[in-house]
Design a protein around this motif. Structure first.
Motif, PDB file in Angstrom:
ATOM      1  N   UNK A   1     -57.254  37.401 -73.672  1.00 15.44           N
ATOM      2  CA  UNK A   1     -57.113  36.249 -74.572  1.00 15.44           C
ATOM      3  C   UNK A   1     -55.663  36.026 -74.984  1.00 15.44           C
ATOM      4  N   UNK A   2     -54.753  36.850 -74.476  1.00 13.23           N
ATOM      5  CA  UNK A   2     -53.332  36.708 -74.810  1.00 13.23           C
ATOM      6  C   UNK A   2     -52.599  36.027 -73.652  1.00 13.23           C
ATOM      7  N   UNK A   3     -51.466  35.400 -73.997  1.00 18.05           N
ATOM      8  CA  UNK A   3     -50.617  34.888 -72.940  1.00 18.05           C
ATOM      9  C   UNK A   3     -49.968  36.048 -72.200  1.00 18.05           C
ATOM     10  N   UNK A   4     -49.563  35.808 -70.947  1.00 19.82           N
ATOM     11  CA  UNK A   4     -49.158  36.919 -70.085  1.00 19.82           C
ATOM     12  C   UNK A   4     -47.931  37.675 -70.604  1.00 19.82           C
ATOM     13  N   UNK A   5     -47.026  36.990 -71.342  1.00 18.09           N
ATOM     14  CA  UNK A   5     -45.850  37.692 -71.854  1.00 18.09           C
ATOM     15  C   UNK A   5     -46.164  38.511 -73.108  1.00 18.09           C
ATOM     16  N   UNK A   6     -47.371  38.366 -73.637  1.00 17.59           N
ATOM     17  CA  UNK A   6     -47.767  39.097 -74.841  1.00 17.59           C
ATOM     18  C   UNK A   6     -48.563  40.362 -74.532  1.00 17.59           C
ATOM     19  N   UNK A   7     -48.840  40.595 -73.258  1.00 16.54           N
ATOM     20  CA  UNK A   7     -49.701  41.707 -72.887  1.00 16.54           C
ATOM     21  C   UNK A   7     -49.010  43.044 -73.122  1.00 16.54           C
ATOM     22  N   UNK A   8     -49.636  43.898 -73.920  1.00 13.80           N
ATOM     23  CA  UNK A   8     -49.137  45.257 -74.139  1.00 13.80           C
ATOM     24  C   UNK A   8     -49.809  46.227 -73.175  1.00 13.80           C
TER      25      UNK A   8
END
Length: 270
Positions: free
Chosen positions: A144-151
């Protein structure tokens, strides 16, 4: 709409788009989707509108390929039930996952900036793009996150989305309207399926993950991304001007309080 390409990103979408253009079709790829119809896609994804207006916008387009249309393929197929469907696949789910992740890693290494999450405050277009990107990530990876927000990336979840998507396409499209295709196969089966002569040139091979000149590099030249840059610059100019004016007024009030009081009085009279 004559052809719906249902293959996920990193299944040869750019190569397929080039191949179909070579065969004479009008193709809308990711660039055309966002440059021409970004707002329509997001309105549909947000549930603000139904699909009628969006489908009308594609009535004179021969082919749609890549996100967001590949994850909306069944909506298009309901509106254009006589269209042929091409499902591009990789050699394995693992190969698809690796390629998709390489594309994101390339973006993070070459284009990600620390203030990316704040850009929607400066650009309405970026805010809309973020909404669409999030929806695309949900549908293609389960995140559910944008790809640059993925931890953290769940490989299992990504592969699940890919395999379930492909299974649905194979189940729902009549066999005589479906071509399951690997781009490395070349022209023969594609041209036979579309009843087109085989071009006298190699099958295109575009957007190799992790290599310069891929879609991540190309995106920087899209009109939508140029619009974002212009909106950010305009917002920063306005913010800077307001800040300069505020500082100037503050300095005037401190250094020349009598003049400042007269200016305020004149403003009130005006």
């Amino acid at each position: 709409m004559q052809i719906i390409c249902a293959g996920f990103p990193k299944t040869g979408t750019k190569s397929m788009a080039m191949a179909l253009r070579e065969l004479g079709y009008t193709v809308y790829d990711f660039e055309e989707h966002i440059d021409f119809h970004l707002d329509k896609f997001v309105d549909f994804m947000d549930g603000v509108t139904d699909s009628a207006e969006l489908m009308e916008a594609y009535k004179d387009v021969d082919v749609c390929v890549d996100q967001p249309t590949c994850t909306m393929w069944h909506i298009f197929f309901k509106h254009y039930p006589n269209a042929k469907v091409i499902l591009m696949e990789r050699d394995s789910s693992e190969a698809w996952f690796t390629s998709y992740k390489k594309m994101i890693d390339y973006y993070m290494a070459n284009y990600h900036v620390w203030y990316e999450d704040y850009l929607p405050l400066l650009s309405k277009t970026q805010a809309t793009m973020n909404k669409m990107s999030q929806q695309c990530m949900i549908k293609s990876t389960g995140s559910s996150k944008n790809f640059w927000q993925l931890k953290h990336i769940s490989k299992e979840s990504w592969i699940y989305q890919y395999e379930m998507h492909n299974a649905a396409v194979k189940q729902l499209v009549p066999a005589d309207q479906l071509l399951v295709f690997k781009v490395g196969e070349g022209w023969d089966r594609l041209c036979s399926f579309l009843d087109k002569p085989i071009p006298d040139k190699p099958f295109p091979r575009e957007n190799v993950a992790g290599q310069a000149g891929n879609i991540v590099d190309q995106m920087q030249e899209f009109q939508t991304f140029k619009k974002v840059i212009n909106e950010v610059r305009k917002s920063l100019f306005i913010a800077g001007s307001c800040l300069t004016l505020s500082v100037g007024i503050g300095v005037l009030a401190f250094v020349r309080p009598k003049i400042f009081s007269k200016v305020i009085s004149l403003i009130k009279l005006w």
